[in-house]
Enzyme design. Sequence first.
Site, short mmCIF file in Angstrom:
data_model
loop_
_atom_site.label_atom_id
_atom_site.label_comp_id
_atom_site.label_asym_id
_atom_site.label_seq_id
_atom_site.Cartn_x
_atom_site.Cartn_y
_atom_site.Cartn_z
N SER A 138 0.85 -1.19 0.00
CA SER A 138 0.00 0.00 0.00
C SER A 138 0.88 1.23 0.00
O SER A 138 2.03 1.19 0.48
CB SER A 138 -0.89 0.01 1.25
N TYR A 151 -1.70 0.47 10.57
CA TYR A 151 -1.65 0.01 9.19
C TYR A 151 -0.38 0.49 8.50
O TYR A 151 0.25 -0.28 7.76
CB TYR A 151 -2.90 0.50 8.44
#
Length: 260
Positions: A138, A151
């Site tokens: 990501s 995250y």
Amino acid sequence: MVNRRAVVTGASSGIGAATVRALRARGWDVVGVARREDRLSALAAETGASAIACDLTDPAAVDALVSELEASGPVHALVQVAGGARGTDRIEDASVADWQWMFDANVLASQRLVAGLLPLLRRAAAADGHADTLFVTSTAAQSAYAGGAGYNAAKAAEGMLVKVLRQELNGEPIRVVEVAPGMVHTEEFTLNRLGGDAVAAEAVYSGVEAPLLAEDVADVISYALESPGHVNLDLITMRPVAQSAQHLLARGPLRVRSID
């Protein structure tokens, strides 16, 4: 021509399911892996892929997955899509359980798969010229943002795993690819992150012209896997045009300022 076989994790929805469809359309043999057996079965019936239900956070389940794959044929590519985010809390308020899950699902699952599948990938590479490992991380691995620490940290750790693996496999015909998407509008990622709040999840994408879709990422994955065997696309960062950086997102129609 060798009929190449890919293992795609996170295949029950989103980018994983789109990747199964894309690779099958290109003639690959595909094994879809995810926890939800009912969704996998439906995807297998739709695409002709094989399906193995597995919780990648369970070491014993991963061992069983590896044994089943070894018994059923070669593995030319591992496409590790499974993972996810939980919560948007500040660090001081964060749930330790959510952070533990994110590290297990994004980082430790990747390590388990690499450890288990490398022998199969090596056999395929020796027989057919090369093999592939591809990890969907990501842009959260590249840029910090408030409320994203768990995250951010998990995806950054997964991204570092990819970089180290590439060095450790130097000299072997096994490619190591990282695809790092920005905003992707899928049916579950943000919904799961926000605890099932559908209104809040849709608000994330409100007014954004053409966010990435799972199919866009699947196309890039397919391109990377089908590039000539001597070409390694180390890191592919992809965002919608409306997202110039992790923190810079245009809402509203995209239009030129002036044509004068």
